[in-house]
Design an enzyme around this catalytic site. Structure first.
Site, PDB file in Angstrom:
ATOM      1  N   CYS A 105       7.140  50.590  -7.672  1.00 54.25           N
ATOM      2  CA  CYS A 105       6.501  49.588  -8.523  1.00 54.25           C
ATOM      3  C   CYS A 105       7.316  49.392  -9.799  1.00 54.25           C
ATOM      4  CB  CYS A 105       5.086  50.036  -8.865  1.00 54.25           C
ATOM      5  SG  CYS A 105       4.303  48.959 -10.078  1.00 54.25           S
TER       6      CYS A 105
ATOM      7  N   CYS B 204       1.772  47.886  -4.696  1.00 56.94           N
ATOM      8  CA  CYS B 204       1.629  49.111  -5.458  1.00 56.94           C
ATOM      9  C   CYS B 204       0.180  49.543  -5.261  1.00 56.94           C
ATOM     10  CB  CYS B 204       1.907  48.815  -6.935  1.00 56.94           C
ATOM     11  SG  CYS B 204       1.325  50.126  -8.020  1.00 56.94           S
TER      12      CYS B 204
ATOM     13  N   GLU C 247       0.855  -1.205   0.000  1.00 56.03           N
ATOM     14  CA  GLU C 247       0.000   0.000   0.000  1.00 56.03           C
ATOM     15  C   GLU C 247       0.881   1.241   0.000  1.00 56.03           C
ATOM     16  OE1 GLU C 247      -1.596  -1.495   3.533  1.00 56.03           O
ATOM     17  OE2 GLU C 247      -0.632  -0.025   4.830  1.00 56.03           O
TER      18      GLU C 247
ATOM     19  N   CYS D  13      -2.333  51.493 -12.108  1.00 54.13           N
ATOM     20  CA  CYS D  13      -1.106  50.802 -12.535  1.00 54.13           C
ATOM     21  C   CYS D  13      -1.465  49.768 -13.611  1.00 54.13           C
ATOM     22  CB  CYS D  13      -0.469  50.127 -11.325  1.00 54.13           C
ATOM     23  SG  CYS D  13       0.860  48.994 -11.754  1.00 54.13           S
TER      24      CYS D  13
ATOM     25  N   ASP E 131       2.490  10.420   3.121  1.00 53.33           N
ATOM     26  CA  ASP E 131       3.436  11.398   3.636  1.00 53.33           C
ATOM     27  C   ASP E 131       2.680  12.456   4.437  1.00 53.33           C
ATOM     28  OD1 ASP E 131       5.831  12.530   4.065  1.00 53.33           O
ATOM     29  OD2 ASP E 131       6.092  13.380   2.063  1.00 53.33           O
TER      30      ASP E 131
ATOM     31  N   LYS F 162       2.832   4.597   1.081  1.00 56.48           N
ATOM     32  CA  LYS F 162       3.342   5.163   2.338  1.00 56.48           C
ATOM     33  C   LYS F 162       2.949   6.632   2.331  1.00 56.48           C
ATOM     34  CE  LYS F 162       7.469   5.324   5.223  1.00 56.48           C
ATOM     35  NZ  LYS F 162       7.296   6.681   5.707  1.00 56.48           N
TER      36      LYS F 162
ATOM     37  N   CYS G 217       4.729  50.834 -12.787  1.00 53.93           N
ATOM     38  CA  CYS G 217       4.281  52.233 -12.898  1.00 53.93           C
ATOM     39  C   CYS G 217       5.161  53.199 -12.109  1.00 53.93           C
ATOM     40  CB  CYS G 217       2.819  52.365 -12.480  1.00 53.93           C
ATOM     41  SG  CYS G 217       2.597  52.207 -10.693  1.00 53.93           S
TER      42      CYS G 217
ATOM     43  N   LYS H 137      11.293   3.288   0.013  1.00 50.84           N
ATOM     44  CA  LYS H 137      11.287   4.747  -0.156  1.00 50.84           C
ATOM     45  C   LYS H 137      11.523   5.137  -1.617  1.00 50.84           C
ATOM     46  CE  LYS H 137      12.007   7.251   3.304  1.00 50.84           C
ATOM     47  NZ  LYS H 137      11.192   8.048   4.208  1.00 50.84           N
TER      48      LYS H 137
ATOM     49  N   TYR I  59      -4.426   2.582   8.192  1.00 48.89           N
ATOM     50  CA  TYR I  59      -3.775   1.436   7.570  1.00 48.89           C
ATOM     51  C   TYR I  59      -3.351   0.355   8.552  1.00 48.89           C
ATOM     52  CZ  TYR I  59      -0.120   4.729   8.931  1.00 48.89           C
ATOM     53  OH  TYR I  59       0.635   5.630   9.626  1.00 48.89           O
TER      54      TYR I  59
END
Ligand code: IVH
Length: 726
Positions: A463, A481, A136, A486, A140, A138, A466, A369, A249
């Site tokens: 910015c 900004c 099955e 702008c 994380d 693993k 502009c 793994k 599990y």
């Protein structure tokens, strides 16, 4: 958990309840349990099977009905009622409790040789030529342990040091795929301890990080951190917001009540076929769902848990294991959640016991793994991009590098603080990680590899588009900004407006918005509706057909429901859900112009910050002028959905009576409103639809006058409304 017969009967029961509700029949006390079962059934369809049978709106109606019935009958509330997840109080501290069985770790393997070694030892120890394995994913995430007693979830704990963990039951209850009760007793199980992993799906992770970024906060590094960081949070409501999931599990312990693991014939055949050790002796059926690991996963699934039932694979011998884990690694990115490998377990429980365990790990299981999806590359430059809310986001430009099968050359580094935390400099060697289909991240820089050519990153003070000065609000990490003219912001706003979740103007797309803008054919949102298509005709790539399609899509968008327009306006903190709540609270979009921040806070989903932002938007004259312009262009600013609801009766309309009524007693008037589907509320807020005023009405009337969605009517008008001839 449910077979076809159940499905039919639940569908029928659901419809009956929904009909009852519209007829506003009172749900009798004896029906509470049935209503809970219906809700649990739909939660299972939604959270475990990802296959809902009813809409969120219908679910909410049922939930609300249960809630109201429980408020009226508090003595009937049970700890496993679907209403009992929310509203848990703040966790002051977490008690440390011992696990019933220590939570061991797993031995790791990284290649076929490691697996062959492990299999050889297991075969030697068990005197077998070939072993059956169950494989099955693993997961994380963060491991947890749950205890159910007499079918009820009584405790959830973190792994801790493996011997003792911290009690986090309140937080666990916020995870909707974890059942608050499960019928273990059906199998004679009185107490059971199960192990699993709390995970955040890739989709939930992306969404959660987007919300953090929108609030000017730094995003979380990966779904694992997002899951593990949530387990010990003080406020369970914050846990709920993270939309976590859980996979179970492992059954680590169980004890049986007086009944053995047998069931009588009334148990459905289909359910029994799932278990290997099922014997039929005359009229008696005996089933032991806990004889193999794969059966235990089946049992958990049947009882309503999310176990890797669909993902598991039972194979004969290690060669098949090696093939399967490699095949699975290839498709790891197609899963909706993160896995960092596979777990291989000896399937037969009797054999597991024979193999036993070391102090660190069981000998009957091993983790395989997967290769880390990381790579190193050079950070060449930082580009600063301006978003639609004016937020300036630094984007790292990298030497292109392959990570987990895709080429990465550009990664958002979010904000100034993030750059400082990661200690990034231009010219640095950086470690990149890609978690599934989650956006790649810079894990860290490698300052030890600097050779003196690196240069620090200067965050701009103005910015980049502009040139107006940037501002940062207190407590925020993002520079903005604030020039609403702008160009960068204007273009991003239009892109958002036409996007799929907003006005969904098909075939308009980001590239076209940019092109039209650069050509001077489009300069703001209302401009979408007045594009000069004659000028467009001369452009390459725009034939008659594409212009016709575009014109039709633009025209069709005028009829989009109000919430899409609200969402499309790109008001800060107003996502789709809030936009829906907002749309449903008014008759006309411009009604918001007269609402105070306090009015807005009365709405579902609207807190102080959101209210402030909405108020700010509707206090801006330019925005109001734009909305008038859109209305004149034929867009839908009226909440049409609400109109149809109210014209059909008084269903769900709220009433409040104030002052002295001359024809009716107050209580009779209230009953009359309820008879016609109305609801009585106790105070004036934007949630109120009708204020019925009698003689000498006072402060309530004054308050209601300030909220222009409230209809203020006289007693006679009320009588007319409910069809009573005067
Ligand atoms: S079985 C006694 N199965 O991996 C056996 N563990 O690295 C208990 N994990 O602590 C573990 N997916 O938190 C098992 N399908 C799975 C798993 C799994 C993830 C975690 C678990 C364990 C860690 C060991």
């Amino acid at each position: 958990m449910h077979n076809n017969t159940d499905l039919q009967s639940f569908k029928q029961k659901t419809n009956q309840f929904l009909q009852h509700l519209t007829a506003k029949e009172k749900i009798v006390v004896a029906e509470i349990d049935s209503l809970r079962q219906i809700l649990r059934f739909h939660e299972h369809r939604y959270y475990i099977l990802n296959d809902p049978l009813i809409s969120d709106f219908e679910y909410d109606q049922l939930y609300q009905a249960l809630k109201e019935t429980e408020i009226a009958n508090p003595h009937l509330i049970t700890p496993d009622s679907p209403t009992q997840r929310v509203g848990s109080s703040i966790n002051k501290s977490f008690a440390t409790l011992p696990h019933l069985v220590p939570m061991l770790s797993l031995e790791n393997s990284y290649n076929a040789d490691d697996l062959l070694d492990w299999d050889r030892k297991a075969k030697e120890q068990s005197n077998l030529d070939n072993i059956e394995y169950c494989i099955e994913p693993k997961f994380d995430g963060a491991s947890i342990s749950l205890i159910y007693e007499n079918d009820l979830l009584v405790r959830g704990t973190t792994r801790g040091d493996g011997v003792e963990g911290e009690e986090i039951t309140n937080n666990i209850k916020q995870i909707r795929s974890i059942p608050l009760s499960a019928p273990f007793s059906k199998y004679g199980i009185q107490q059971i301890e199960i192990r699993g992993e709390i995970v955040m799906t890739k989709a939930a992770f992306t969404q959660y990080n987007e919300s953090l970024i929108a609030q000017g906060l730094s995003p979380l590094a990966n779904p694992r951190n997002a899951a593990s960081g949530s387990l010990r949070m003080k406020d369970p409501k914050e846990v709920a917001k993270r939309n976590l999931d859980a996979f179970f599990y492992h059954v680590s312990y169980y004890n049986l009540s007086s009944r053995p693991l047998t069931v009588d014939r009334s148990m459905k055949d289909s359910e029994l076929q799932n278990y290997q050790q099922t014997t039929v002796e005359g009229n008696r059926l005996t089933v032991n769902p806990l004889s193999t690991h794969s059966n235990s996963l089946q049992l958990l699934w049947d009882l309503g848990f999310r176990s890797p039932q669909k993902e598991k694979q039972v194979v004969q011998g290690i060669d098949e294991v090696i093939k399967h884990v490699h095949d699975f690694e290839m498709m790891r990115d197609t899963l909706p959640y993160e896995i960092d490998g596979m777990v291989i377990k000896v399937n037969d429980f009797a054999l597991q016991e024979k193999l036993g365990m070391t102090t660190h790990h069981p000998r009957w299981a091993i983790a395989f793994k997967f290769k880390a999806r990381q790579a190193t590359t050079k950070l060449r430059n930082i580009e600063f991009q301006v978003g639609r809310t004016g937020a300036v986001t630094p984007v790292a430009k990298l030497d292109p590098v392959q990570v987990g099968g895709v080429t990465v050359s550009s990664i958002s580094v979010h904000n100034e603080e993030y750059i400082r935390e990661k200690d990034l400099q231009i010219g640095d060697t950086v470690l990149i990680e890609r978690a599934g289909d989650v956006i790649p991240q810079i894990v860290k820089s490698q300052p030890e590899l600097r050779d003196g050519t690196q240069t620090p990153i200067d965050f701009p003070k103005e910015c980049p588009v502009c040139k107006s000065p940037l501002f940062k609000e207190e407590g925020e990490a993002v520079w903005r900004c604030i020039n609403i003219e702008c160009e960068a912001q204007v273009v991003e706003k239009i892109i958002h407006f036409v996007s799929k979740d907003a006005m969904d103007i098909k075939s308009f797309g980001e590239a076209n918005v940019r092109k039209f803008y650069e050509l001077g054919l489009l300069k703001d949102i209302p401009g979408i509706y007045t594009i000069n298509f004659n000028a467009l005709g001369t452009l390459e790539g725009f034939g008659k057909k594409s212009i016709d399609n575009l014109t039709a899509a633009i025209e069709a968008s005028k009829q989009q429901p109000l919430y899409r327009l609200i969402y499309g306006l790109g008001i800060r903190f107003v996502g789709e859900t809030t936009a829906k709540a907002l749309a449903n609270s008014v008759n006309h979009l411009l009604d918001f112009a007269s609402k105070t921040e306090e009015d807005l806070q009365q709405l579902d989903d609207v807190g102080v910050k959101v209210a402030k932002s909405i108020h700010h938007f509707f206090s801006n004259e330019q925005n109001i002028a734009m909305l008038h312009q859109l209305e004149a262009l034929g867009l839908q600013l009226v909440n049409t959905k609400k109109e149809t609801v109210s014209s059909g009766g008084l269903q769900d309309q709220t009433f409040l009576f104030t002052g002295t009524l001359s024809r009716l007693k107050r209580s009779d008037a209230e009953a009359l409103a309820e008879e016609h589907g109305g609801k009585i509320v106790s105070g004036v807020s934007s949630k109120l639809n009708y204020l019925v005023v009698g003689e000498d009405a006072g402060s309530k009337l004054e308050k209601a006058k300030k909220i222009n969605t409230i209809k203020i009517i006289t007693e006679n008008e009320f009588l007319e409304l409910v069809g009573k001839e005067l």
